[in-house]
Design a protein around this motif. Structure first.
Motif, PDB file in Angstrom:
ATOM      1  N   GLN A  63       0.803  -1.223   0.000  1.00 13.86           N
ATOM      2  CA  GLN A  63       0.000   0.000   0.000  1.00 13.86           C
ATOM      3  C   GLN A  63       0.840   1.279   0.000  1.00 13.86           C
ATOM      4  OE1 GLN A  63      -3.143   0.129  -0.463  1.00 13.86           O
ATOM      5  NE2 GLN A  63      -4.073  -1.777   0.235  1.00 13.86           N
ATOM      6  N   HIS A  64       1.846   1.341   0.867  1.00 15.28           N
ATOM      7  CA  HIS A  64       2.658   2.551   0.990  1.00 15.28           C
ATOM      8  C   HIS A  64       4.137   2.184   1.152  1.00 15.28           C
ATOM      9  CE1 HIS A  64      -1.362   3.581   2.659  1.00 15.28           C
ATOM     10  NE2 HIS A  64      -1.184   4.704   1.983  1.00 15.28           N
ATOM     11  N   VAL A  65       5.008   3.090   0.703  1.00 21.34           N
ATOM     12  CA  VAL A  65       6.441   2.992   0.988  1.00 21.34           C
ATOM     13  C   VAL A  65       6.757   4.095   1.996  1.00 21.34           C
ATOM     14  CG1 VAL A  65       8.774   3.147   0.072  1.00 21.34           C
ATOM     15  CG2 VAL A  65       6.973   2.036  -1.281  1.00 21.34           C
ATOM     16  N   VAL A  66       7.234   3.690   3.179  1.00 17.99           N
ATOM     17  CA  VAL A  66       7.315   4.594   4.328  1.00 17.99           C
ATOM     18  C   VAL A  66       8.751   4.755   4.841  1.00 17.99           C
ATOM     19  CG1 VAL A  66       6.524   4.974   6.693  1.00 17.99           C
ATOM     20  CG2 VAL A  66       4.975   3.930   5.017  1.00 17.99           C
ATOM     21  N   PRO A  67       9.279   5.992   4.852  1.00 15.25           N
ATOM     22  CA  PRO A  67      10.612   6.237   5.442  1.00 15.25           C
ATOM     23  C   PRO A  67      10.570   6.069   6.963  1.00 15.25           C
ATOM     24  CG  PRO A  67       9.976   8.012   3.938  1.00 15.25           C
ATOM     25  CD  PRO A  67       8.744   7.204   4.211  1.00 15.25           C
ATOM     26  N   SER A  68      11.565   5.377   7.513  1.00 17.61           N
ATOM     27  CA  SER A  68      11.647   5.169   8.962  1.00 17.61           C
ATOM     28  C   SER A  68      11.998   6.469   9.683  1.00 17.61           C
ATOM     29  CB  SER A  68      12.703   4.107   9.275  1.00 17.61           C
ATOM     30  OG  SER A  68      13.996   4.538   8.859  1.00 17.61           O
ATOM     31  N   TRP A  69      11.751   6.476  10.997  1.00 24.48           N
ATOM     32  CA  TRP A  69      12.019   7.677  11.796  1.00 24.48           C
ATOM     33  C   TRP A  69      13.469   8.126  11.663  1.00 24.48           C
ATOM     34  CZ3 TRP A  69      15.193   9.353  15.734  1.00 24.48           C
ATOM     35  CH2 TRP A  69      14.803  10.527  16.400  1.00 24.48           C
ATOM     36  N   ASP A  70      14.413   7.155  11.674  1.00 28.83           N
ATOM     37  CA  ASP A  70      15.829   7.500  11.597  1.00 28.83           C
ATOM     38  C   ASP A  70      16.325   7.699  10.171  1.00 28.83           C
ATOM     39  OD1 ASP A  70      15.975   4.919  10.598  1.00 28.83           O
ATOM     40  OD2 ASP A  70      17.063   4.087  12.317  1.00 28.83           O
ATOM     41  N   LEU A  71      15.416   7.628   9.200  1.00 28.01           N
ATOM     42  CA  LEU A  71      15.685   7.902   7.782  1.00 28.01           C
ATOM     43  C   LEU A  71      16.504   6.828   7.071  1.00 28.01           C
ATOM     44  CD1 LEU A  71      16.675  11.704   8.095  1.00 28.01           C
ATOM     45  CD2 LEU A  71      14.385  10.740   7.814  1.00 28.01           C
ATOM     46  N   LYS A  72      16.839   5.750   7.759  1.00 24.04           N
ATOM     47  CA  LYS A  72      17.762   4.760   7.206  1.00 24.04           C
ATOM     48  C   LYS A  72      17.095   3.640   6.403  1.00 24.04           C
ATOM     49  CE  LYS A  72      21.141   5.462  10.924  1.00 24.04           C
ATOM     50  NZ  LYS A  72      21.866   4.816  12.066  1.00 24.04           N
ATOM     51  N   THR A  73      15.786   3.483   6.571  1.00 26.92           N
ATOM     52  CA  THR A  73      15.079   2.359   5.954  1.00 26.92           C
ATOM     53  C   THR A  73      13.783   2.821   5.317  1.00 26.92           C
ATOM     54  OG1 THR A  73      15.948   0.892   7.688  1.00 26.92           O
ATOM     55  CG2 THR A  73      14.102   0.063   6.381  1.00 26.92           C
ATOM     56  N   LEU A  74      13.419   2.195   4.206  1.00 26.58           N
ATOM     57  CA  LEU A  74      12.099   2.373   3.624  1.00 26.58           C
ATOM     58  C   LEU A  74      11.310   1.092   3.874  1.00 26.58           C
ATOM     59  CD1 LEU A  74      13.083   3.977   0.190  1.00 26.58           C
ATOM     60  CD2 LEU A  74      12.147   5.156   2.189  1.00 26.58           C
ATOM     61  N   TRP A  75      10.134   1.234   4.473  1.00 30.14           N
ATOM     62  CA  TRP A  75       9.303   0.075   4.782  1.00 30.14           C
ATOM     63  C   TRP A  75       8.147  -0.010   3.796  1.00 30.14           C
ATOM     64  CZ3 TRP A  75      10.885  -3.448   8.233  1.00 30.14           C
ATOM     65  CH2 TRP A  75      11.756  -3.056   9.255  1.00 30.14           C
ATOM     66  N   VAL A  76       8.018  -1.140   3.124  1.00 38.24           N
ATOM     67  CA  VAL A  76       6.897  -1.373   2.215  1.00 38.24           C
ATOM     68  C   VAL A  76       5.801  -2.085   2.995  1.00 38.24           C
ATOM     69  CG1 VAL A  76       6.143  -2.373   0.029  1.00 38.24           C
ATOM     70  CG2 VAL A  76       8.529  -1.633   0.300  1.00 38.24           C
ATOM     71  N   ASN A  77       4.606  -1.481   3.022  1.00 40.33           N
ATOM     72  CA  ASN A  77       3.484  -2.029   3.795  1.00 40.33           C
ATOM     73  C   ASN A  77       2.706  -3.034   2.958  1.00 40.33           C
ATOM     74  OD1 ASN A  77       2.610   1.261   5.178  1.00 40.33           O
ATOM     75  ND2 ASN A  77       4.420   0.002   5.461  1.00 40.33           N
ATOM     76  N   ASN A  78       2.995  -4.321   3.147  1.00 39.66           N
ATOM     77  CA  ASN A  78       2.295  -5.379   2.416  1.00 39.66           C
ATOM     78  C   ASN A  78       1.034  -5.758   3.181  1.00 39.66           C
ATOM     79  OD1 ASN A  78       4.541  -5.511   0.569  1.00 39.66           O
ATOM     80  ND2 ASN A  78       5.637  -6.706   2.117  1.00 39.66           N
ATOM     81  N   ASN A  79      -0.043  -5.039   2.892  1.00 39.64           N
ATOM     82  CA  ASN A  79      -1.252  -5.089   3.686  1.00 39.64           C
ATOM     83  C   ASN A  79      -1.856  -6.489   3.812  1.00 39.64           C
ATOM     84  OD1 ASN A  79      -4.492  -3.406   3.486  1.00 39.64           O
ATOM     85  ND2 ASN A  79      -3.351  -4.096   5.249  1.00 39.64           N
ATOM     86  N   ARG A  80      -2.115  -7.135   2.700  1.00 40.90           N
ATOM     87  CA  ARG A  80      -2.731  -8.461   2.736  1.00 40.90           C
ATOM     88  C   ARG A  80      -1.708  -9.581   2.868  1.00 40.90           C
ATOM     89  NH1 ARG A  80      -6.031  -6.356   4.297  1.00 40.90           N
ATOM     90  NH2 ARG A  80      -5.772  -8.048   5.787  1.00 40.90           N
TER      91      ARG A  80
END
Length: 394
Positions: A117-134
């Motif tokens: 659903q979304h590609v989300v930068p982590s708080w510390d800016l070091k990682t991008l998290w892909v939200n695999n909803n289902r």
């Protein structure tokens, strides 16, 4: 008048100016003498009160502008060497398309879990998290190398946020009807806050970080959540039959929250502190995503149902422009380039991505991607830390 005389007069003038209306050592006002000999108090310059912020949160740079750290190309040392990319989660293709913004070309396609659903930068800016909803997982991407890491099991991760002090990740578990506070690195569950609304999806935090406003898409409601207590402290139904709230964004001065509503076709304007009845500002059919300009003066509003972008001026408190995509489209979620010159939006129902000039509204590119592109992230972006979603930086 000779040079010596002029110099003496100038010195006298400077002394006179120095003696008038200056602040005293105690911080109060001093009296200034007028031409008729009377003396009037000159008020001392107003001092800005320090923000009583959430403990552990980085200091607010400017109490009048929460986006003060997001100026053009003001990249954190953490991200300054990361390559500039646009990461596009394709919900129906189970992939992330990676675009080079210089060439407008896809340079890589990353397989991920079910329904990203979304590609989300982590708080510390070091990682991008892909939200695999289902798929009930998060896929980490290293933005330095562009490589995906091992998936982390997280149930129903429709969207992802981070508390301003960096202590917790907040998973918007839309179908589970939960706000799940987790360790921001391991994603281990810390606390679960059940909610009674349906479809928690988007959020933004107050100026002081002590609370955040959450939209509930499927029941047309808003929540107010105490950050430190990790607890819902307010809930209200939007005053519109069939309301479907989406993206949430706080104003630069922190006094108002704007909530996009794709069925009311506009933004709700809410006083977050009071959490009273909001008012509706019409923008366009299918109002969906909200993105602040690099100078904090404007906000770009994507109207997914009519293929347009409205431009809202914070100072004038009104819409000033509307840009229509040539050949239409379905502009959804995205972000602004690091230099502030390009607005990137996914075309949710058209399997494409739009690049739009933020000065003219001209479409710069229309890029075919996978099926169902949604919460794309432009990365890196300016800012000291990330609050999540597709990139909310402070």
């Amino acid at each position: 008048m000779n040079l010596t005389h002029r110099t003496l007069l100038a010195g006298v003038g400077l002394l006179a100016l120095a003696a008038c209306g200056t602040e005293s050592a105690t911080g109060g006002s001093r009296a200034a003498e007028s031409r008729d000999g009377t003396r009037a108090a000159v008020p001392a310059p107003a001092k800005q009160r320090p923000v009583d912020a959430l403990p552990g949160m980085p200091p607010v740079l400017d109490p009048k502008d929460v986006y003060a750290a997001d100026r053009p190309n003001k990249l954190s040392p953490v991200v300054k060497d990361f390559p500039s990319r646009v990461y596009v989660p394709n919900t129906e293709s189970d992939t992330v398309s990676v675009i080079d913004p210089k060439t407008y070309k896809i340079i890589e396609t990353i397989p991920v879990g079910r329904q990203p659903q979304h590609v989300v930068p982590s708080w510390d800016l070091k990682t991008l998290w892909v939200n695999n909803n289902r798929g009930h997982t998060l896929t980490p991407i290293d933005p330095k190398t562009g490589k995906a890491g091992k998936e982390v099991k997280v149930h129903d991760p429709y969207n992802l946020y981070f508390t301003p002090h960096g202590k917790y990740a907040v998973v918007m578990a839309s179908l589970d009807r939960e706000l799940v506070f987790r360790d921001p690195h391991t994603m281990k569950r810390v606390k679960t806050e059940p909610v009674t609304c349906y479809g928690v999806n988007h959020a933004d935090f107050s100026l002081d970080g002590r609370y955040f406003i959450v939209s509930c898409e499927f029941s047309g409601e808003l929540l107010k959540v105490d950050t430190q207590k990790m607890k819902v402290v307010g809930q209200q139904k939007l005053p519109f039959e069939g309301a479907m709230p989406q993206d949430v964004k706080v104003s630069p001065d922190g006094k108002r929250f704007y909530i996009a509503d794709m069925m009311a076709h506009g933004m709700w304007v809410l006083d977050g502190d009071k959490f009273d009845k909001p008012t509706l500002l019409p923008t366009g059919k299918g109002c969906h995503g909200l993105y602040v300009s690099r100078d904090s003066r404007e906000m770009y509003v994507s109207n997914r149902g009519e293929g347009s972008v409205s431009v809202f001026d914070f100072t004038k408190n009104r819409l000033t422009k509307k840009w229509h995509l040539p050949e239409g489209g379905s502009p959804d979620m995205g972000g602004v380039s690091a230099d502030g010159k390009v607005l990137w939006l996914s075309g949710r129902y058209d399997a494409e991505v739009y690049a739009i000039d933020t000065r003219t509204g001209e479409q710069l590119a229309r890029i075919p991607v996978g099926s169902g592109p949604h919460g794309l992230a432009v990365y890196p972006q300016p800012g000291r830390y990330s609050l999540g979603h597709t990139g909310i930086f402070r």
